[in-house]
Write an enzyme that holds these catalytic residues in place. Sequence first.
Site, short mmCIF file in Angstrom:
data_model
loop_
_atom_site.label_atom_id
_atom_site.label_comp_id
_atom_site.label_asym_id
_atom_site.label_seq_id
_atom_site.Cartn_x
_atom_site.Cartn_y
_atom_site.Cartn_z
CB CYS A 13 -18.46 26.67 56.93
SG CYS A 13 -16.93 26.22 57.71
CD GLU A 26 -13.71 20.76 53.05
OE1 GLU A 26 -13.56 21.88 53.54
OE2 GLU A 26 -12.79 19.95 52.88
P1 NAP Z 1 -20.19 29.83 46.68
O1 NAP Z 1 -20.97 30.90 46.00
O2 NAP Z 1 -20.59 28.44 46.43
O3 NAP Z 1 -18.66 30.09 46.27
C1 NAP Z 1 -17.58 29.34 46.79
C2 NAP Z 1 -16.55 29.14 45.72
O4 NAP Z 1 -17.10 28.28 44.71
C3 NAP Z 1 -16.12 30.39 44.98
O5 NAP Z 1 -14.79 30.24 44.56
C4 NAP Z 1 -17.06 30.41 43.78
O6 NAP Z 1 -16.56 31.14 42.71
C5 NAP Z 1 -17.09 28.95 43.46
N1 NAP Z 1 -18.29 28.49 42.76
C6 NAP Z 1 -19.58 28.60 43.15
N2 NAP Z 1 -20.39 28.01 42.25
C7 NAP Z 1 -19.59 27.51 41.28
C8 NAP Z 1 -19.83 26.81 40.09
N3 NAP Z 1 -21.07 26.50 39.68
N4 NAP Z 1 -18.77 26.47 39.32
C9 NAP Z 1 -17.52 26.78 39.71
N5 NAP Z 1 -17.23 27.46 40.84
C10 NAP Z 1 -18.25 27.82 41.61
O7 NAP Z 1 -20.19 30.01 48.22
P2 NAP Z 1 -20.12 31.37 49.02
O8 NAP Z 1 -21.49 31.86 49.24
O9 NAP Z 1 -19.14 32.27 48.40
O10 NAP Z 1 -19.50 30.83 50.38
C11 NAP Z 1 -20.26 30.59 51.49
C12 NAP Z 1 -20.71 29.15 51.55
O11 NAP Z 1 -19.58 28.31 51.72
C13 NAP Z 1 -21.59 28.90 52.74
O12 NAP Z 1 -22.64 28.06 52.35
C14 NAP Z 1 -20.66 28.19 53.71
O13 NAP Z 1 -21.32 27.40 54.63
C15 NAP Z 1 -19.81 27.42 52.78
N6 NAP Z 1 -18.55 27.02 53.42
C16 NAP Z 1 -18.41 25.75 53.84
C17 NAP Z 1 -17.25 25.36 54.49
C18 NAP Z 1 -17.09 23.96 55.01
O14 NAP Z 1 -15.99 23.63 55.42
N7 NAP Z 1 -18.11 23.13 55.01
C19 NAP Z 1 -16.21 26.28 54.67
C20 NAP Z 1 -16.40 27.58 54.23
C21 NAP Z 1 -17.57 27.95 53.59
P3 NAP Z 1 -17.00 32.68 42.47
O15 NAP Z 1 -16.62 33.42 43.68
O16 NAP Z 1 -16.21 33.07 41.28
O17 NAP Z 1 -18.50 32.68 42.25
#
Ligand code: NAP
Length: 459
Positions: free
Chosen positions: A264, A230
Site C-alpha cells: 500500500c 485504509e
Molecule cells: P480489495 O479488493 O478492496 O480487497 C481487500 C479486502 O476487502 C478483501 O478482504 C476483500 O474481500 C474485501 N472487500 C473488497 N470489496 C468488498 C466489499 N464490497 N464488501 C466486503 N468486502 C470487500 O483490495 P485488494 O485489491 O485485494 O488489495 C489491494 C488494495 O488494498 C490496494 O489498493 C492497496 O493500496 C490497499 N491497501 C491499503 C493499505 C493501507 O494501509 N492503506 C494496506 C494494504 C492494502 P475479497 O478478497 O473476498 O474480495
Amino acid sequence: MTESLKCISPVDGSVYAERVLLTGEEARAAVARARAAQPEWAARPLAERAEIVRRAVAIIGEANDEIVPELAWQMGRPVRYGGEFRGFQERALYMADIAEEALADIAVENSPGFTRYIRRVPHGLVLVVAPWNYPYMTAINTVAPALIAGNAVMLKHASQTPLVGERIICALRDAGVPDDVAQNVFLSHDTTSALISAGAFDFVNFTGSVGGGKAIERAAAGTFTGLGLELGGKDPGYVMEDADLDAAADGLMDGAMFNSGQCCCGIERIYVQETVYDDFVQKCVDIVSKAKLGNPLNPDTTMGPMAQTRFADLVRAQTSEAIEAGARALIDPTLFPEDGGAYLMPQILVDVSHSMRVMREESFGPVVGIMRVKDDAEAIAMMNDSEFGLTASLWTVDPDRARRVGDAIETGTVFMNRCDYLDPALCWTGCKNTGRGAGLSVLGYHALTRPKSYHFKKV
Ligand code: NAP
C-alpha cells in the site's frame, strides 16, 4: 445452494484452497454469539487479554516454517523473505506493551467534592476486513489492539489468503481467547454489506481498495457504525541534490519493487532534483536489472508472481499506454524471459508525465515512473498532484529541509531516508482517497474504543 470462495494460486493457476461462505443466517448467528461473549471478555483484566495476544503471536511464530511456503502459494511472495512474522510480532507486541498506558483513565479531578475522569471502553464487536498483500501484518494491526481493548473481533480475510484468517484466529483461540470472541468468517461482499447495513458491528476496519472502501461506507450509511478505512496509495519519493544517492536508489527501488510492488505504501513515482537525476536513474536501473523473477518457492527468486494475472495485466496496460505516449522503459525485457501471466517483470519508466495513468492511478505492481524537478517547490506540487495521500519519502541529509517539505505534503506519513515501513509507535493513517482513521500507536487504541465520561459529585 452453498457458495464458496476459491484461492487461485498465482504460482501455477491451481486452486490452492476452497472454503464455504457463510449464509446470511449463519453470519447473523455468528454476530449474535460474538455479542453475547464480548462482555465477559471485556471484564477480564487488561493485562490478561494482552498476555493472551502475546501467546497467540508466539504460536504463529512456531508455525512460521509452514506459513512461509503457504504464503508463497496463496499470494506469490518469495520464500527467501521468510514471511511476515517479524513485522507481525513487532506490531502486536508493541500494541500489547502500550495497552495499559494507552487505555488508562484520563483523570480530571479527584477532590473531596468531585471525581471526574474519562475512560476508554470497547466498542463491542469489531469487523476487520483484511487484504492479501501483507495478510498477516495488515490483519494484526487491528485484530490485536481490538481484542486487547476488550472488543470481540470478526475477521473477514481476503479470498486470496483464506488460510491466514484461519491461522490467526486459531492461534488466538489456542492462546486462550474464547471461541466466540474471535471468529474467522468467510463472507461474500453482499453478506458483509448486509450485516454492516443492519448495524451488526460497532466498528469496521477495512483495508483494501478505494472501491471496496466506498462500498463499506455506503453500507454503513445511516447506521453510525464507526469506520477505519485504509485504502490505496500512489506514494512518491523525492530525491534532493544533497541525498546519499546509493542509499536513495537502494531504498526507493526496494520500496517500489518489493512484494512485486504490491505494498500500500510502495513507491510508485519518484521526483529527482535535476542535477542528480542521471546518476540516480542509472543506479536504479543497475539495481532492478538484477532482480530474479520466477517461482516464489525457489530460494533464489527475489520477485514472485503478482497475486492475480489481472493485476499484472493492469500494470502492463498502464506501462504500454505510457510508452505509446512517449515514456521510455529502461529495463531490458530480455533479462526477464519468465514474464507472462501473473509473472510480471519490473520496469522503470522515464520521460513520463502526470497526464499518464501510470503516474496518477495506483499501479500496485513493479513499475515506477521517474521525473526531473527543478526545486522543492516543483517537487511538492508534483507530490501533491494526486488523489491519494498515504506516505511520501524524502531523501536528503538536511532534516530541517525535510521538515519544511514534509509540512507542505498532503499525506498521512512523511519519511526521511527510508520508505515503505509501518512503525507501530506512529499512527498509520492517510488523507484524500487513501481513507480515514488511525491504526496502530496510542491513537489506534482510541479508534477501537469510545470515550466514556464519569462525573461524580460527592455528598
Ligand atoms: P480489495 O479488493 O478492496 O480487497 C481487500 C479486502 O476487502 C478483501 O478482504 C476483500 O474481500 C474485501 N472487500 C473488497 N470489496 C468488498 C466489499 N464490497 N464488501 C466486503 N468486502 C470487500 O483490495 P485488494 O485489491 O485485494 O488489495 C489491494 C488494495 O488494498 C490496494 O489498493 C492497496 O493500496 C490497499 N491497501 C491499503 C493499505 C493501507 O494501509 N492503506 C494496506 C494494504 C492494502 P475479497 O478478497 O473476498 O474480495
